[in-house]
Design a protein around this motif. Structure first.
Motif, PDB file in Angstrom:
ATOM      1  N   ASP A 166       0.817  -1.205   0.000  1.00  0.00           N
ATOM      2  CA  ASP A 166       0.000   0.000   0.000  1.00  0.00           C
ATOM      3  C   ASP A 166       0.856   1.264   0.000  1.00  0.00           C
ATOM      4  O   ASP A 166       0.420   2.307  -0.500  1.00  0.00           O
ATOM      5  CB  ASP A 166      -0.930   0.007   1.212  1.00  0.00           C
ATOM      6  CG  ASP A 166      -2.076  -0.987   1.084  1.00  0.00           C
ATOM      7  OD1 ASP A 166      -2.382  -1.395  -0.060  1.00  0.00           O
ATOM      8  OD2 ASP A 166      -2.660  -1.366   2.109  1.00  0.00           O
ATOM      9  N   LEU A 167       2.056   1.166   0.538  1.00  0.00           N
ATOM     10  CA  LEU A 167       2.992   2.292   0.485  1.00  0.00           C
ATOM     11  C   LEU A 167       3.703   2.388  -0.864  1.00  0.00           C
ATOM     12  O   LEU A 167       4.441   3.344  -1.095  1.00  0.00           O
ATOM     13  CB  LEU A 167       4.036   2.155   1.600  1.00  0.00           C
ATOM     14  CG  LEU A 167       3.553   2.473   3.013  1.00  0.00           C
ATOM     15  CD1 LEU A 167       4.584   2.001   4.042  1.00  0.00           C
ATOM     16  CD2 LEU A 167       3.282   3.962   3.191  1.00  0.00           C
ATOM     17  N   GLY A 168       3.490   1.399  -1.733  1.00  0.00           N
ATOM     18  CA  GLY A 168       4.092   1.416  -3.059  1.00  0.00           C
ATOM     19  C   GLY A 168       5.388   0.660  -3.178  1.00  0.00           C
ATOM     20  O   GLY A 168       6.095   0.777  -4.186  1.00  0.00           O
ATOM     21  N   PHE A 169       5.717  -0.157  -2.179  1.00  0.00           N
ATOM     22  CA  PHE A 169       6.969  -0.907  -2.202  1.00  0.00           C
ATOM     23  C   PHE A 169       6.779  -2.310  -2.764  1.00  0.00           C
ATOM     24  O   PHE A 169       5.716  -2.912  -2.637  1.00  0.00           O
ATOM     25  CB  PHE A 169       7.549  -1.022  -0.789  1.00  0.00           C
ATOM     26  CG  PHE A 169       8.086   0.264  -0.239  1.00  0.00           C
ATOM     27  CD1 PHE A 169       9.301   0.760  -0.676  1.00  0.00           C
ATOM     28  CD2 PHE A 169       7.371   0.988   0.708  1.00  0.00           C
ATOM     29  CE1 PHE A 169       9.799   1.954  -0.170  1.00  0.00           C
ATOM     30  CE2 PHE A 169       7.860   2.175   1.220  1.00  0.00           C
ATOM     31  CZ  PHE A 169       9.081   2.662   0.771  1.00  0.00           C
ATOM     32  N   ASP A 170       7.839  -2.827  -3.355  1.00  0.00           N
ATOM     33  CA  ASP A 170       7.952  -4.226  -3.747  1.00  0.00           C
ATOM     34  C   ASP A 170       8.532  -4.959  -2.541  1.00  0.00           C
ATOM     35  O   ASP A 170       9.733  -4.898  -2.282  1.00  0.00           O
ATOM     36  CB  ASP A 170       8.883  -4.326  -4.959  1.00  0.00           C
ATOM     37  CG  ASP A 170       9.131  -5.754  -5.424  1.00  0.00           C
ATOM     38  OD1 ASP A 170       8.430  -6.671  -4.954  1.00  0.00           O
ATOM     39  OD2 ASP A 170      10.045  -5.937  -6.255  1.00  0.00           O
ATOM     40  N   ALA A 171       7.682  -5.618  -1.765  1.00  0.00           N
ATOM     41  CA  ALA A 171       8.105  -6.221  -0.507  1.00  0.00           C
ATOM     42  C   ALA A 171       8.744  -7.582  -0.747  1.00  0.00           C
ATOM     43  O   ALA A 171       8.154  -8.446  -1.390  1.00  0.00           O
ATOM     44  CB  ALA A 171       6.897  -6.366   0.422  1.00  0.00           C
ATOM     45  N   LEU A 172       9.954  -7.764  -0.215  1.00  0.00           N
ATOM     46  CA  LEU A 172      10.674  -9.026  -0.356  1.00  0.00           C
ATOM     47  C   LEU A 172      11.049  -9.547   1.024  1.00  0.00           C
ATOM     48  O   LEU A 172      11.531  -8.806   1.873  1.00  0.00           O
ATOM     49  CB  LEU A 172      11.936  -8.851  -1.198  1.00  0.00           C
ATOM     50  CG  LEU A 172      11.735  -8.476  -2.668  1.00  0.00           C
ATOM     51  CD1 LEU A 172      13.094  -8.392  -3.375  1.00  0.00           C
ATOM     52  CD2 LEU A 172      10.844  -9.487  -3.380  1.00  0.00           C
ATOM     53  N   ASP A 173      10.816 -10.843   1.227  1.00  0.00           N
ATOM     54  CA  ASP A 173      11.095 -11.491   2.499  1.00  0.00           C
ATOM     55  C   ASP A 173      12.571 -11.868   2.563  1.00  0.00           C
ATOM     56  O   ASP A 173      13.061 -12.655   1.746  1.00  0.00           O
ATOM     57  CB  ASP A 173      10.213 -12.728   2.633  1.00  0.00           C
ATOM     58  CG  ASP A 173      10.277 -13.373   4.003  1.00  0.00           C
ATOM     59  OD1 ASP A 173      11.144 -12.993   4.815  1.00  0.00           O
ATOM     60  OD2 ASP A 173       9.448 -14.273   4.260  1.00  0.00           O
ATOM     61  N   ALA A 174      13.285 -11.338   3.558  1.00  0.00           N
ATOM     62  CA  ALA A 174      14.713 -11.636   3.713  1.00  0.00           C
ATOM     63  C   ALA A 174      14.971 -12.808   4.645  1.00  0.00           C
ATOM     64  O   ALA A 174      16.102 -13.278   4.744  1.00  0.00           O
ATOM     65  CB  ALA A 174      15.435 -10.400   4.255  1.00  0.00           C
ATOM     66  N   GLY A 175      13.926 -13.290   5.347  1.00  0.00           N
ATOM     67  CA  GLY A 175      14.124 -14.402   6.265  1.00  0.00           C
ATOM     68  C   GLY A 175      13.758 -14.031   7.687  1.00  0.00           C
ATOM     69  O   GLY A 175      12.964 -13.112   7.926  1.00  0.00           O
ATOM     70  N   ASP A 176      14.332 -14.745   8.644  1.00  0.00           N
ATOM     71  CA  ASP A 176      13.967 -14.540  10.038  1.00  0.00           C
ATOM     72  C   ASP A 176      14.587 -13.255  10.589  1.00  0.00           C
ATOM     73  O   ASP A 176      15.298 -12.535   9.893  1.00  0.00           O
ATOM     74  CB  ASP A 176      14.330 -15.762  10.888  1.00  0.00           C
ATOM     75  CG  ASP A 176      15.830 -16.015  10.987  1.00  0.00           C
ATOM     76  OD1 ASP A 176      16.628 -15.060  10.864  1.00  0.00           O
ATOM     77  OD2 ASP A 176      16.220 -17.177  11.215  1.00  0.00           O
ATOM     78  N   ILE A 177      14.307 -12.982  11.862  1.00  0.00           N
ATOM     79  CA  ILE A 177      14.695 -11.696  12.435  1.00  0.00           C
ATOM     80  C   ILE A 177      16.209 -11.508  12.487  1.00  0.00           C
ATOM     81  O   ILE A 177      16.691 -10.368  12.489  1.00  0.00           O
ATOM     82  CB  ILE A 177      14.064 -11.514  13.845  1.00  0.00           C
ATOM     83  CG1 ILE A 177      14.166 -10.044  14.314  1.00  0.00           C
ATOM     84  CG2 ILE A 177      14.692 -12.470  14.851  1.00  0.00           C
ATOM     85  CD1 ILE A 177      13.391  -9.065  13.481  1.00  0.00           C
ATOM     86  N   THR A 178      16.982 -12.582  12.470  1.00  0.00           N
ATOM     87  CA  THR A 178      18.436 -12.417  12.458  1.00  0.00           C
ATOM     88  C   THR A 178      18.909 -11.742  11.166  1.00  0.00           C
ATOM     89  O   THR A 178      20.002 -11.177  11.138  1.00  0.00           O
ATOM     90  CB  THR A 178      19.169 -13.754  12.624  1.00  0.00           C
ATOM     91  OG1 THR A 178      18.930 -14.592  11.480  1.00  0.00           O
ATOM     92  CG2 THR A 178      18.725 -14.473  13.892  1.00  0.00           C
ATOM     93  N   LYS A 179      18.084 -11.787  10.117  1.00  0.00           N
ATOM     94  CA  LYS A 179      18.479 -11.148   8.859  1.00  0.00           C
ATOM     95  C   LYS A 179      18.403  -9.634   8.947  1.00  0.00           C
ATOM     96  O   LYS A 179      18.817  -8.929   8.016  1.00  0.00           O
ATOM     97  CB  LYS A 179      17.613 -11.666   7.712  1.00  0.00           C
ATOM     98  CG  LYS A 179      17.713 -13.174   7.512  1.00  0.00           C
ATOM     99  CD  LYS A 179      19.155 -13.619   7.366  1.00  0.00           C
ATOM    100  CE  LYS A 179      19.270 -15.126   7.107  1.00  0.00           C
ATOM    101  NZ  LYS A 179      18.926 -15.933   8.306  1.00  0.00           N
ATOM    102  N   ALA A 180      17.903  -9.122  10.079  1.00  0.00           N
ATOM    103  CA  ALA A 180      18.027  -7.674  10.321  1.00  0.00           C
ATOM    104  C   ALA A 180      19.490  -7.260  10.356  1.00  0.00           C
ATOM    105  O   ALA A 180      19.816  -6.088  10.118  1.00  0.00           O
ATOM    106  CB  ALA A 180      17.327  -7.293  11.627  1.00  0.00           C
TER     107      ALA A 180
END
Length: 210
Positions: A166-180
């Protein structure tokens, strides 16, 4: 969705502006919800205002848009967020003799620290990889800007992915929280180019297919 935005500075205001008229119920969580600046932002975005804990209580998504150094105390004041989807869009940035840089990395990340503060919540790290101007309006970009997200709960990431779209982004999943640990340095690449290398703020990364 009911989206609580905790923090009404540049990032919180940009997220509210970007989600304006997208069918969500927006609540701005602020220490002074009746203050002139918060009231003006609410009027501009169609949002309501509340104290932070009250804003978070009824939300489907709680967006943390806070200065890192103030975040721990502010998050603790939100109360019990067990079961809530919490978006961490903060980069754990500090200043040193070498300039602006991340305060944590390699063995942990800001996203993991936030998840530690909120063990019962579903923390999703995202919206940390571009400037506030782009969050407010992606329409001037030639390509949909990419926005990675990292979190442990698949359902939470699906919900956050809808908000990012909705914000106009192409959302991609990087994995679990450690991928922060990947996403926060990636955010620093944008900061370096925008602020230190002269590229300016009106651009974003994109995932352009062949």
């Amino acid at each position: 969705m009911r989206i609580a935005i905790i923090g009404t500075g540049n990032v919180g205001g940009a997220v509210a502006r970007g989600l304006k008229s997208k069918g969500h119920y927006l609540v701005l969580g602020a220490r002074d919800p009746a203050g002139s600046r918060v009231s003006a932002l609410a009027a501009a975005t169609g949002a309501s205002t509340a104290l932070p804990a009250d804003a978070a209580r009824g939300a489907d998504i709680v967006v943390l848009a806070l200065p890192w150094d103030a975040a721990e105390a502010a998050v603790a004041a939100l109360g019990d967020l067990t079961g809530k989807v919490v978006v961490d869009c903060m980069n754990p940035i500090g200043r040193s003799a070498g300039g602006i840089g991340l305060k944590v990395g390699h063995s942990t990340s800001g996203g993991e620290i936030v998840q530690g503060w909120l063990p019962g919540a579903h923390v999703v790290k995202t919206l940390n990889q571009v400037g506030a101007e782009i969050m407010a309006d992606t329409s001037l970009l030639a390509h949909a800007p990419v926005m990675f997200m990292a979190g442990n709960d698949v359902g939470a990431k699906a919900l956050v992915g809808q908000m990012l779209a909705d914000l106009g982004f192409d959302a991609l999943d990087a994995g679990d929280i450690t991928k922060a640990r990947l996403l926060e340095p990636f955010g620093m690449v944008w900061i370096n180019q925008a602020l230190m290398r002269g590229k300016g703020r009106m651009w974003a990364f994109a995932a352009v297919p062949a």
